[in-house]
Design an enzyme around this catalytic site. Structure first.
Site, PDB file in Angstrom:
ATOM      1  N   LYS A 160      -9.479  12.769   9.007  1.00 54.95           N
ATOM      2  CA  LYS A 160      -9.011  12.277  10.292  1.00 54.95           C
ATOM      3  C   LYS A 160      -8.953  13.416  11.316  1.00 54.95           C
ATOM      4  O   LYS A 160      -8.882  14.593  10.939  1.00 54.95           O
ATOM      5  CB  LYS A 160      -7.611  11.681  10.144  1.00 54.95           C
ATOM      6  N   ASP A 219      -2.067  10.360   4.023  1.00 51.29           N
ATOM      7  CA  ASP A 219      -3.481  10.028   4.174  1.00 51.29           C
ATOM      8  C   ASP A 219      -4.144  10.960   5.175  1.00 51.29           C
ATOM      9  O   ASP A 219      -3.989  10.813   6.385  1.00 51.29           O
ATOM     10  CB  ASP A 219      -3.632   8.579   4.646  1.00 51.29           C
ATOM     11  N   ARG A 266      -7.765  -0.226   1.060  1.00 53.82           N
ATOM     12  CA  ARG A 266      -8.349  -1.409   0.406  1.00 53.82           C
ATOM     13  C   ARG A 266      -8.831  -1.089  -1.000  1.00 53.82           C
ATOM     14  O   ARG A 266      -8.848  -1.969  -1.866  1.00 53.82           O
ATOM     15  CB  ARG A 266      -9.477  -1.969   1.270  1.00 53.82           C
ATOM     16  N   GLU A 293      -9.377   3.943   2.451  1.00 55.29           N
ATOM     17  CA  GLU A 293      -8.911   4.057   1.058  1.00 55.29           C
ATOM     18  C   GLU A 293      -7.891   3.002   0.668  1.00 55.29           C
ATOM     19  O   GLU A 293      -7.742   2.671  -0.509  1.00 55.29           O
ATOM     20  CB  GLU A 293      -8.325   5.449   0.822  1.00 55.29           C
ATOM     21  N   ASP A 308     -11.857   7.271   4.305  1.00 60.87           N
ATOM     22  CA  ASP A 308     -10.655   6.971   5.081  1.00 60.87           C
ATOM     23  C   ASP A 308     -10.350   5.482   5.089  1.00 60.87           C
ATOM     24  O   ASP A 308      -9.371   5.052   5.686  1.00 60.87           O
ATOM     25  CB  ASP A 308     -10.798   7.487   6.513  1.00 60.87           C
ATOM     26  N   LYS A 347       0.847  -1.200   0.000  1.00 62.72           N
ATOM     27  CA  LYS A 347       0.000   0.000   0.000  1.00 62.72           C
ATOM     28  C   LYS A 347       0.877   1.244   0.000  1.00 62.72           C
ATOM     29  O   LYS A 347       1.722   1.422   0.875  1.00 62.72           O
ATOM     30  CB  LYS A 347      -0.901  -0.005   1.237  1.00 62.72           C
ATOM     31  N   ASP A 403       1.759   5.943   5.951  1.00 60.10           N
ATOM     32  CA  ASP A 403       0.742   5.097   5.339  1.00 60.10           C
ATOM     33  C   ASP A 403       1.239   4.427   4.060  1.00 60.10           C
ATOM     34  O   ASP A 403       0.483   3.695   3.428  1.00 60.10           O
ATOM     35  CB  ASP A 403      -0.528   5.905   5.065  1.00 60.10           C
TER      36      ASP A 403
END
Length: 509
Positions: A277, A270, A351, A349, A347, A265, A288
């Site tokens: 967030k 993020d 996946r 994101e 959030d 990933k 991330d």
């Protein structure tokens, strides 16, 4: 760091500091420590007998030799209980020594555990080098004046038995290549989001490919659209930085089995997107892309070790930011395999972009696919920072990862993929939703919900590692920085590849 293996008498080596490991409860040192004790007129025995050094795990003591030996100092490291000592203990002791010797330029050591510890010589030497390199690691790029600060520059491993030298040299070389690859992953993950947007991550991957003789291809925004990668394109809509898919390939000269595909990933920052967030801790969202960093580090290690395996690394790289163009809760994405996804939480994101990479991996007809992602805070709630969550659909692959975890100390804990978890990602308007929040209730089984989502895009042996807890700020390992990226996954995946490479060679012999 320069690493050298030499044969000789440890009491005659000239060095700034000589490192010796002492097990808990030892009162009369033997082996190399006994030789040093005799050279120092019983100074070590006196310390041990009087309780000034107990040999507790992580305990350190520096003793000046007063010119009784060519070494200026002796650095004692506590190894803890002999019965519990393992390769992980070697890494921990070596990292502790690196911390204690940080003001020196040079450290000389024996191979902890290869004598009375009864550990395999080559594996123990590898662990010594890994622990020293990882324990010495500092991310100093943005600290004024730190470039001139003292740092350990040279590690010398001394062995008196000439017959063990070849095994020590092989293990030390392997440890250096793997340790440097972990440090590369840490460097990437520690970069601020502004310094490492997707295009810069792709540039770094290209540099790595040129240096390591890997093949590299970067799919642009237009190519992503042609491939139907709606997840990557959707998440990237809120950012001015274009997304990409990085493809790295290690292909040995001789024909090999179908490839192993590693997916990381790569959300370079993020914010959560529209589902933004909280401000507290958002600076850590530069991590991330730790999964992407681990894949790049592992690809470097595979090439440097010359593994006779076909290995492919895929990194979907995006920023997740809010804007007038950003993906909105309630939007629906259609993937290249025809499956539709209702985005109930922007959030969640990771996946969304991993789904595209999992579909793309089918092009290579892989024998196994492993993805790494800082996917869910729920996994950190469940396992803390001591283990990554492990999910998968293939028992052999899962067991191989568990064995690699035992060897490397990069722990995994298998979690279930119950059929009932599919209810958590049901959607009334699409095939599936991307978040447990689609149910409108208190979130539950969040890590499993993320994994069960990914499984919808898999058609091959597959494992998923949720590294949300293990990727950064781990203060329970001497070789991990208490603040910053750990490089988790590089040693784990490299060990798995080494195991497969040995099997491959054995099948041909």
């Amino acid at each position: 760091m320069e690493i050298q293996v030499v044969q000789g008498d440890i009491t005659t080596i000239q060095t700034e500091a000589l490192c010796l490991g002492i097990f808990r409860g030892v009162r009369a040192p033997g082996g190399a420590a006994g030789a040093v004790d005799r050279a120092l007129g019983g100074a070590l025995s006196a310390l041990l007998q009087e309780g000034d050094f107990e040999g507790e795990k992580g305990e350190t003591l520096v003793l000046r030799t007063d010119q009784k030996m060519p070494a200026k100092r002796v650095l004692l490291i506590g190894l803890g209980e002999r019965e519990k000592f393992s390769l992980e203990g070697v890494r921990e002791a070596s990292a502790t020594a690196a911390h204690a010797a940080s003001r020196f330029r040079e450290l000389t050591t024996i191979v902890h555990g290869a004598g009375i510890g009864s550990l395999p010589t080559d594996a123990a030497a590898q662990a010594v080098v890994e622990g020293t390199l990882l324990g010495s690691y500092r991310f100093r790029k943005y600290r004024q004046g730190d470039e001139d600060s003292k740092a350990l520059e040279r590690l010398q491993i001394v062995e008196s038995d000439r017959e063990k030298l070849s095994a020590i040299k092989a293990g030390a070389e392997r440890g250096q290549l793997i340790g440097e690859s972990v440090c590369l992953a840490r460097d990437l993950a520690n970069e601020p989001g502004a310094s490492l947007p997707p295009r810069e991550l792709a540039e770094r991957a290209g540099m790595l490919a040129r240096e390591s003789k890997l093949e590299c291809r970067v799919l642009t925004e237009e190519e992503l659209a042609a491939e139907g990668m709606s997840g990557i394109l959707g998440v990237a809509r809120g950012s001015e930085e274009p997304p990409c898919l990085i493809v790295l390939e290690h292909l040995p000269q001789k024909k090999t089995q179908a490839p192993i595909v590693l997916i990381g990933k790569g959300v370079t920052f993020d914010s959560g997107g529209i589902s933004i967030k909280p401000r507290e801790g958002m600076e850590a969202m530069k991590y991330d892309m730790a999964g992407a960093a681990a894949v790049l580090g592992t690809m470097r290690a595979a090439a440097a070790l010359g593994l006779p395996l076909h290995v492919i690394g895929l990194v979907p790289a995006v920023e997740n930011l809010p804007s007038g163009r950003a993906l909105k809760p309630g939007d629906i994405l259609r993937y290249a395999n025809g499956k539709t996804v209702e985005v109930t939480n922007t959030d969640a994101e990771g996946r969304l972009i991993l789904a595209d990479a999992l579909i793309y991996a089918q092009h290579f007809h892989p024998r196994a696919v492993i993805d790494l992602a800082t996917l869910t805070g729920a996994c950190m709630v469940a396992l803390g920072k001591e283990a990554a969550g492990l999910f998968g659909n293939n028992r052999d692959l899962l067991e191989k990862l568990k064995e690699a975890a035992q060897m490397t100390g990069e722990r995994v804990w298998e979690l279930p993929l119950y059929e009932e978890y599919k209810k958590l990602i049901q959607s009334e308007v699409a095939d599936i939703g991307n978040s447990v929040l689609a149910k409108g209730s208190t979130p539950q089984a969040g890590a499993a919900a993320g994994a069960i989502f990914l499984q919808e895009f898999v058609s091959y042996p597959w494992a998923h590692l949720d590294i949300a807890g293990t990727a950064q700020n781990v203060d329970t390992r001497a070789y991990c920085p208490a603040k910053g990226a750990t490089g988790y996954g590089v040693r784990l995946l490299t060990q798995l590849l080494l195991h497969d490479a040995r099997q491959e060679l054995a099948s041909k012999s």
